[in-house]
Motif scaffolding. Sequence first.
Motif, PDB file in Angstrom:
ATOM      1  N   GLY A  76     -25.450  -3.364  52.375  1.00  0.00           N
ATOM      2  CA  GLY A  76     -24.196  -3.659  51.685  1.00  0.00           C
ATOM      3  C   GLY A  76     -23.074  -3.986  52.650  1.00  0.00           C
ATOM      4  N   LEU A  80     -21.095  -7.538  53.119  1.00  0.00           N
ATOM      5  CA  LEU A  80     -19.632  -7.571  53.068  1.00  0.00           C
ATOM      6  C   LEU A  80     -19.067  -8.269  54.298  1.00  0.00           C
ATOM      7  N   SER A 198     -18.799 -15.445  46.277  1.00  0.00           N
ATOM      8  CA  SER A 198     -18.787 -14.006  46.000  1.00  0.00           C
ATOM      9  C   SER A 198     -17.385 -13.533  45.641  1.00  0.00           C
ATOM     10  N   MET A 240     -15.226  -4.957  47.014  1.00  0.00           N
ATOM     11  CA  MET A 240     -16.574  -4.943  46.453  1.00  0.00           C
ATOM     12  C   MET A 240     -16.514  -4.439  45.014  1.00  0.00           C
TER      13      MET A 240
END
Length: 251
Positions: A76, A80, A198, A240
């Motif tokens: 993760g 990111l 994203s 996120m």
Amino acid sequence: MASDSPGRDNLEDSLSIALEIRCLRNEVNALRTEVREFREELMGRVDALEVRVTTVEEKIEQTVSPRLAELETTVGELKLQLNEREQESLLNDVQVSGVPETKGENTTQLLNVLAIKLGVSLDERDVVFVRRVGNVLRDRVEGEDASRHRIIVARLARRTTRDSILNAARVRRNLCTADIELPGASQRIYVNERLTKSNRQLFYMTRQAATRCGWKYSWTRDGRILARKEEGKSVVQVRMQSDIERFFPVK
């Protein structure tokens, strides 16, 4: 003497049968005992096996689960970081949406006309490239209107030039296609900083969550997704999806 022989034979036969029955009973009892002992031994082994399996499962849970969680966290964080690096590469870009796409159009000329209407003077050296990007069916982000024309993306040579265009667009929010003399029904033109796919998705989700929770403001600045509940409140940054769940919990 002959008259006593049949009775004696019958008695012997009865005794013999009784002995055989006793022996059979003893064998049956012994077999029952053996089966019971075997069953108890088998159940003991099954219980011991279950204990061993439970122990192994606990060891796996204690060793593998933390490592798996650690790996998921690492993945993760890497995603990111990659997204942030990609966003940094777009910091000199602006995107223009709402401009109808026509065959043989000159996107550089469209940008220049738009900049003039915004009060920004562009030199040819200020523009690295201008082009339409994306495919309506392939690249559409959830929540966006699939019927819209492809966006125009422009990369400026300097960040200050990009900022000038964005600031001017914020001041003149009602810019429309009629202002740049495009044919057809007039429609709103939107000039924004360019986000990664994203971040576009994340920004859409943030706006939806902010509206649901009664937050007044959500916007982007230099690729960062920001929100504030109302004037005087602290600004939060959404990096996120878990941030959305944290800042805008579902009640």
